[in-house]
Design a protein around this motif. Structure first.
Motif, PDB file in Angstrom:
ATOM      1  N   THR A  49       0.824  -1.211   0.000  1.00  0.00           N
ATOM      2  CA  THR A  49       0.000   0.000   0.000  1.00  0.00           C
ATOM      3  C   THR A  49       0.856   1.258   0.000  1.00  0.00           C
ATOM      4  OG1 THR A  49      -0.195  -0.078   2.419  1.00  0.00           O
ATOM      5  CG2 THR A  49      -1.948  -1.118   1.145  1.00  0.00           C
ATOM      6  N   GLU A  50       2.002   1.202   0.675  1.00  0.00           N
ATOM      7  CA  GLU A  50       2.904   2.357   0.684  1.00  0.00           C
ATOM      8  C   GLU A  50       3.558   2.558  -0.673  1.00  0.00           C
ATOM      9  OE1 GLU A  50       7.001   3.882   2.904  1.00  0.00           O
ATOM     10  OE2 GLU A  50       5.878   2.197   3.734  1.00  0.00           O
ATOM     11  N   LEU A  51       4.064   1.475  -1.264  1.00  0.00           N
ATOM     12  CA  LEU A  51       4.785   1.576  -2.531  1.00  0.00           C
ATOM     13  C   LEU A  51       3.873   1.988  -3.683  1.00  0.00           C
ATOM     14  CD1 LEU A  51       6.999  -1.591  -2.086  1.00  0.00           C
ATOM     15  CD2 LEU A  51       7.850   0.759  -2.291  1.00  0.00           C
ATOM     16  N   PHE A  52       2.591   1.613  -3.613  1.00  0.00           N
ATOM     17  CA  PHE A  52       1.664   1.972  -4.690  1.00  0.00           C
ATOM     18  C   PHE A  52       0.752   3.141  -4.313  1.00  0.00           C
ATOM     19  CE2 PHE A  52       2.885  -2.230  -6.180  1.00  0.00           C
ATOM     20  CZ  PHE A  52       3.062  -1.984  -7.541  1.00  0.00           C
ATOM     21  N   ALA A  53       1.126   3.862  -3.251  1.00  0.00           N
ATOM     22  CA  ALA A  53       0.412   5.075  -2.836  1.00  0.00           C
ATOM     23  C   ALA A  53      -1.085   4.821  -2.670  1.00  0.00           C
ATOM     24  CB  ALA A  53       0.664   6.204  -3.844  1.00  0.00           C
ATOM     25  N   LEU A  54      -1.420   3.786  -1.932  1.00  0.00           N
ATOM     26  CA  LEU A  54      -2.825   3.460  -1.670  1.00  0.00           C
ATOM     27  C   LEU A  54      -3.300   4.024  -0.332  1.00  0.00           C
ATOM     28  CD1 LEU A  54      -2.910  -0.304  -2.779  1.00  0.00           C
ATOM     29  CD2 LEU A  54      -3.536   1.713  -4.116  1.00  0.00           C
ATOM     30  N   GLU A  55      -2.448   4.813   0.315  1.00  0.00           N
ATOM     31  CA  GLU A  55      -2.796   5.377   1.616  1.00  0.00           C
ATOM     32  C   GLU A  55      -3.266   6.819   1.464  1.00  0.00           C
ATOM     33  OE1 GLU A  55       0.291   3.021   4.516  1.00  0.00           O
ATOM     34  OE2 GLU A  55       1.080   4.632   3.268  1.00  0.00           O
ATOM     35  N   GLN A  56      -4.233   7.191   2.283  1.00  0.00           N
ATOM     36  CA  GLN A  56      -4.772   8.541   2.249  1.00  0.00           C
ATOM     37  C   GLN A  56      -4.821   9.086   3.674  1.00  0.00           C
ATOM     38  OE1 GLN A  56      -8.389   9.297  -0.134  1.00  0.00           O
ATOM     39  NE2 GLN A  56      -9.266  10.206   1.699  1.00  0.00           N
ATOM     40  N   GLU A  57      -4.319  10.308   3.849  1.00  0.00           N
ATOM     41  CA  GLU A  57      -4.298  10.891   5.188  1.00  0.00           C
ATOM     42  C   GLU A  57      -5.679  11.426   5.558  1.00  0.00           C
ATOM     43  OE1 GLU A  57      -1.742  14.048   7.899  1.00  0.00           O
ATOM     44  OE2 GLU A  57      -1.088  13.552   5.866  1.00  0.00           O
ATOM     45  N   GLU A  58      -6.123  11.061   6.734  1.00  0.00           N
ATOM     46  CA  GLU A  58      -7.428  11.508   7.220  1.00  0.00           C
ATOM     47  C   GLU A  58      -7.377  11.598   8.743  1.00  0.00           C
ATOM     48  OE1 GLU A  58     -11.812   9.587   7.152  1.00  0.00           O
ATOM     49  OE2 GLU A  58     -10.930   9.913   5.162  1.00  0.00           O
ATOM     50  N   ASP A 266       1.562  -9.189 -19.801  1.00  0.00           N
ATOM     51  CA  ASP A 266       2.890  -9.475 -19.241  1.00  0.00           C
ATOM     52  C   ASP A 266       3.437  -8.309 -18.438  1.00  0.00           C
ATOM     53  OD1 ASP A 266       3.283 -12.104 -20.374  1.00  0.00           O
ATOM     54  OD2 ASP A 266       3.511 -11.116 -22.315  1.00  0.00           O
ATOM     55  N   ALA A 267       2.770  -7.160 -18.497  1.00  0.00           N
ATOM     56  CA  ALA A 267       3.303  -5.975 -17.838  1.00  0.00           C
ATOM     57  C   ALA A 267       2.178  -5.001 -17.493  1.00  0.00           C
ATOM     58  CB  ALA A 267       4.322  -5.276 -18.738  1.00  0.00           C
ATOM     59  N   LEU A 268       2.395  -4.233 -16.427  1.00  0.00           N
ATOM     60  CA  LEU A 268       1.517  -3.135 -16.042  1.00  0.00           C
ATOM     61  C   LEU A 268       2.393  -1.980 -15.578  1.00  0.00           C
ATOM     62  CD1 LEU A 268      -1.286  -4.881 -13.900  1.00  0.00           C
ATOM     63  CD2 LEU A 268      -1.554  -3.918 -16.198  1.00  0.00           C
ATOM     64  N   THR A 269       1.813  -0.805 -15.484  1.00  0.00           N
ATOM     65  CA  THR A 269       2.495   0.327 -14.863  1.00  0.00           C
ATOM     66  C   THR A 269       2.062   0.408 -13.397  1.00  0.00           C
ATOM     67  OG1 THR A 269       0.757   1.922 -15.354  1.00  0.00           O
ATOM     68  CG2 THR A 269       2.431   1.569 -17.058  1.00  0.00           C
ATOM     69  N   SER A 270       2.814   1.142 -12.614  1.00  0.00           N
ATOM     70  CA  SER A 270       2.429   1.347 -11.214  1.00  0.00           C
ATOM     71  C   SER A 270       1.057   2.003 -11.131  1.00  0.00           C
ATOM     72  CB  SER A 270       3.459   2.231 -10.506  1.00  0.00           C
ATOM     73  OG  SER A 270       4.697   1.578 -10.397  1.00  0.00           O
ATOM     74  N   ALA A 271       0.791   2.936 -12.043  1.00  0.00           N
ATOM     75  CA  ALA A 271      -0.500   3.629 -12.041  1.00  0.00           C
ATOM     76  C   ALA A 271      -1.643   2.659 -12.310  1.00  0.00           C
ATOM     77  CB  ALA A 271      -0.487   4.754 -13.076  1.00  0.00           C
TER      78      ALA A 271
END
Length: 290
Positions: A49-58, A266-271
């Motif tokens: 979650t940290e590496l793919f920026a899945l966290e949101q500050e609240e 075979d591939a994806l982007t981080s986004a």
């Protein structure tokens, strides 16, 4: 059986065989994605979650925004099994646990390997740590840590499929006798199991018990005295360190993004991975509309 009956049976068998030819099921990108995530408390989930920026500050806290549509698994083995059995699934596991039953995707143009993790080309990586309370240099805990960081210990790390560190001097058997309890992250468990086996061969009078749980348990049980050494597949949080724990990196591990072997991609982007796990793309067609 009469000759005519035998001919009829053979004809029916031939029809059935021929009817199956050329009609294999084709992977369909319009189908829904089965999103597989690890449980709360998993170090792999925390790092992912940290590496793919899945966290949101609240409210001053970071919240994990992984979609509620995700199917939750409680171990690396279950994640691999789930993805291997579902041709539309995606999940994430430790690189050292990767096997031939699933396919690892290249991320941002880099395939996952020991070389690309070391070079930094594959950026989805995190440290494997062990955590301890303060210990005496003459103790069993210190001796086991010396072994892990030695040339022999880091050779075990590499042979187990993980990325080794620059090793300390050779390890010499201490002749100690006693018992250690090591527990925590199921992602760290495979390499720790190998390290324990090699350490006990060098020290037959030492007994080292391992309990495979999760990173959070690795921290809390070490603080409470249930584990002598905790395993975590992420960095030690400042709040955990302030409670009297210290961390030692024992290896580096990539996080492999895995799909079923029938998946055409075979591939994806981080986004694109982020888009899936936030629930913004629910079919493979929606992901690949670049």
């Amino acid at each position: 059986m009469c000759r005519k009956c035998k001919v009829l049976i053979l004809w029916l068998v031939l029809v059935l065989i021929l009817s199956g030819c050329g009609h294999e099921e084709v992977w369909n990108p319009d189908n829904d994605i089965t999103i597989v995530a690890r449980e709360d408390g998993s170090g792999t989930r925390g790092a992912f979650t940290e590496l793919f920026a899945l966290e949101q500050e609240e409210g001053g806290k970071l919240l994990d925004m992984t979609t509620l549509e995700a199917q939750i698994t409680n171990s690396t083995a279950v994640t691999i099994g789930t993805v291997a059995e579902d041709e539309y699934a995606i999940g994430y596991i430790s690189y050292g646990s990767l096997n031939q039953s699933v396919k690892a995707l290249a991320i941002d143009g880099a395939k996952i390997s020991e070389e690309t993790i070391k070079s930094g080309d594959y950026q989805i990586a995190r440290p494997f740590n062990i955590v301890t309370k303060t210990y005496k240099e003459s103790s069993e805990v210190a001796d086991f840590i010396h072994f892990i960081k030695s040339r022999q210990g880091q050779k075990v790390v590499s042979e187990a499929g993980f990325v080794s560190l620059e090793a300390d001097a050779d390890y010499k058997s201490s002749g100690l006798s006693g018992k250690l309890v090591v527990g925590g992250s199921s992602s760290v468990s495979p390499v720790m199991e190998k390290l324990i086996e090699a350490y006990q061969q060098a020290n037959p009078q030492m007994e080292v018990e391992m309990q495979s749980t999760d990173s959070t348990t690795g921290v809390t049980a070490t603080l409470e005295g249930g584990y002598d050494i905790g395993m975590i597949s992420r960095d030690l949080k400042p709040s955990e360190g302030s409670r009297g724990l210290q961390a030692t990196v024992i290896a580096v591990d990539g996080i492999a993004i895995i799909v079923n072997k029938l998946n055409d991609l075979d591939a994806l982007t981080s986004a694109e991975v982020q888009k899936i796990y936030l629930g913004e793309a629910m079919t493979w067609e929606a992901v690949t509309q670049r």
